[in-house]
Design an enzyme around this catalytic site. Structure first.
Site, PDB file in Angstrom:
ATOM      1  CB  SER A 109      -0.898  -0.004   1.243  1.00  0.00           C
ATOM      2  OG  SER A 109      -1.510   1.247   1.446  1.00  0.00           O
ATOM      3  CE1 TYR A 132      -6.413   4.770  -0.424  1.00  0.00           C
ATOM      4  CE2 TYR A 132      -4.326   4.493   0.736  1.00  0.00           C
ATOM      5  CZ  TYR A 132      -5.661   4.171   0.565  1.00  0.00           C
ATOM      6  OH  TYR A 132      -6.242   3.240   1.395  1.00  0.00           O
ATOM      7  CB  THR A 158      -7.641   2.852  -3.421  1.00  0.00           C
ATOM      8  OG1 THR A 158      -7.007   1.585  -3.246  1.00  0.00           O
ATOM      9  CG2 THR A 158      -8.854   2.916  -2.516  1.00  0.00           C
ATOM     10  CE  LYS A 254      -9.194  -2.757  -2.314  1.00  0.00           C
ATOM     11  NZ  LYS A 254      -9.872  -1.825  -1.383  1.00  0.00           N
ATOM     12  CG  HIS A 278     -11.810   1.031   1.696  1.00  0.00           C
ATOM     13  ND1 HIS A 278     -11.066   1.521   0.652  1.00  0.00           N
ATOM     14  CD2 HIS A 278     -10.969   0.983   2.750  1.00  0.00           C
ATOM     15  CE1 HIS A 278      -9.841   1.775   1.058  1.00  0.00           C
ATOM     16  NE2 HIS A 278      -9.751   1.445   2.336  1.00  0.00           N
ATOM     17  NE  ARG A 281     -10.647  -0.092   7.197  1.00  0.00           N
ATOM     18  CZ  ARG A 281     -10.247  -0.231   8.464  1.00  0.00           C
ATOM     19  NH1 ARG A 281     -10.885  -1.064   9.274  1.00  0.00           N
ATOM     20  NH2 ARG A 281      -9.228   0.460   8.926  1.00  0.00           N
TER      21      ARG A 281
END
Length: 381
Positions: A109, A132, A158, A254, A278, A281
């Site tokens: 990540s 991100y 994402t 995603k 997610h 979340r």
């Protein structure tokens, strides 16, 4: 509780809860608002029944799949997740090694605690980089170039996190990175001294993908603040299309949920999408990925690889998703609780449990290959 007594998701969750301080356990376990979507992610699988076929000669089972141009030995992969060295000092190193041992894909990540270069050395097999989109466009370009130089196979952007979800469990304990806990949070840490000793006697916590861009030393960067201040809520399809062109390889979005967005992803050249909320979340009340899967596969399944994640706790859940047309299924908490409980040995045991469950379920379903699964195997209640 011991690792050898962990036979399913709930066992690993219980063992992790015994080991982790409350704020960290709740960071993994928690979700947004009333956590309705988090619960429904798993419940959605229970609304569909498997219809097995018999006498199909399934002595040997091949559960391999090809997704994002990469061959996986099993149809599940370890979704990239943040902050893994908080859960266990081995962090992404453990997940990379376990995924490599079981021949499946994992990812690092942007908020990973081990560098993607180190993870690449541990696991030279299938890997994605979870990305991100930041307000700093230079940072975005630098991170993509770094992933390409490290030999990462696929980019995974994402797109459901342009702002942080309302995770009230974290608010109650003051959970942030670095730790700036309230009294309730500190008390819970004091109840797990073994975790604290482990944390303090291993290398200093860091976020190698962001270290040169984010000052974590001042103690002001909470997770929600990272999402609120650094990520770009103005991200558009045009920005993503430009990224797809710059990357020039396997590119996956995603957090796609609607059919219209799935079509748009195919139109701009994405090679894959992950249907995901997610893990519940972000937007509580969101539909589950499993419920959306069939119509999205019908719309774009011939144009790109459709994957899904959220709520997967059993091999039978995976078979239901594959029968609806998913190319592969992502695991999150399913491997994070084992990581927290026992490091690499925990992740390996969880992946082995899943492999055995999928193989057993395929035999009982009368399918010797993944492509023999179809919607004929399912009945919706």
């Amino acid at each position: 509780m011991r690792l050898k007594d962990c036979h399913n998701f709930r066992d690993f969750r219980r063992m992790a809860q015994q080991r982790l301080p409350g704020p960290i356990f709740n960071y993994i376990d928690g979700a947004a608002d009333d956590e309705v979507t988090y619960r429904r992610n798993t419940e959605a699988f229970e609304a569909v029944d498997l219809v097995p076929n018999i006498l199909r000669g399934v002595g040997e089972v091949d559960m391999s799949v090809t997704v994002l141009g990469q061959k996986l030995a099993m149809p599940v992969y370890c979704s990239p997740t943040a902050l893994q060295r908080l859960f266990h000092h081995q962090g992404e190193r453990a997940v990379a090694a376990a995924a490599h041992k079981y021949g499946t894909m994992f990812g690092v990540s942007s908020l990973g605690t081990v560098s993607l270069e180190e993870a690449r050395k541990i696991a030279p097999g299938p890997q994605v980089y979870q990305f991100y989109f930041h307000k700093d466009r230079g940072l975005n370009r630098e991170m993509m170039a770094r992933a390409k130089a490290a030999g990462v196979d696929a980019m995974l952007l994402t797109v459901d996190s342009i702002t942080g979800g309302n995770r009230e469990r974290d608010k109650r304990t003051g959970f942030s990175i670095p730790f700036r806990l309230n009294l309730a949070g500190l008390t819970q840490f004091a109840m797990r001294p073994a975790w604290g000793l482990n944390y303090l006697t291993h290398e200093k916590f860091s976020l190698p993908q962001l270290d040169s861009h984010v000052d974590m030393g001042g103690g002001t960067m909470s997770i929600s603040k990272y999402f609120t201040e650094m990520l770009d809520p103005n991200l558009t399809w045009a920005d993503v299309e430009q990224m797809v062109g710059e990357w020039g390889g396997q590119f996956c979005l995603k957090g796609v949920m609607s059919v219209a967005d799935a079509r748009k992803a195919a139109d701009i050249g994405c090679t894959g999408i992950v249907l995901s909320n997610h893990g519940g979340r972000q937007l509580d009340g969101s539909r589950t990925a499993f419920e959306q899967l069939g119509e999205v596969v019908d719309a774009v399944g011939d144009r790109l690889d459709v994957m899904m994640d959220g709520g997967v706790q059993r091999g039978t859940h995976v078979l239901k998703a594959l029968s609806l047309g998913a190319k592969a299924v992502g695991l999150g908490r399913y491997y994070l609780f084992p990581l927290a409980a026992a490091g690499q040995a925990g992740v390996e045991r969880a992946l082995n449990n899943m492999r055995i469950e999928i193989e057993r379920a395929m035999k009982l379903m009368g399918a010797s290959r993944i492509d023999e699964l179809s919607r004929d195997n399912l009945k919706f209640r």
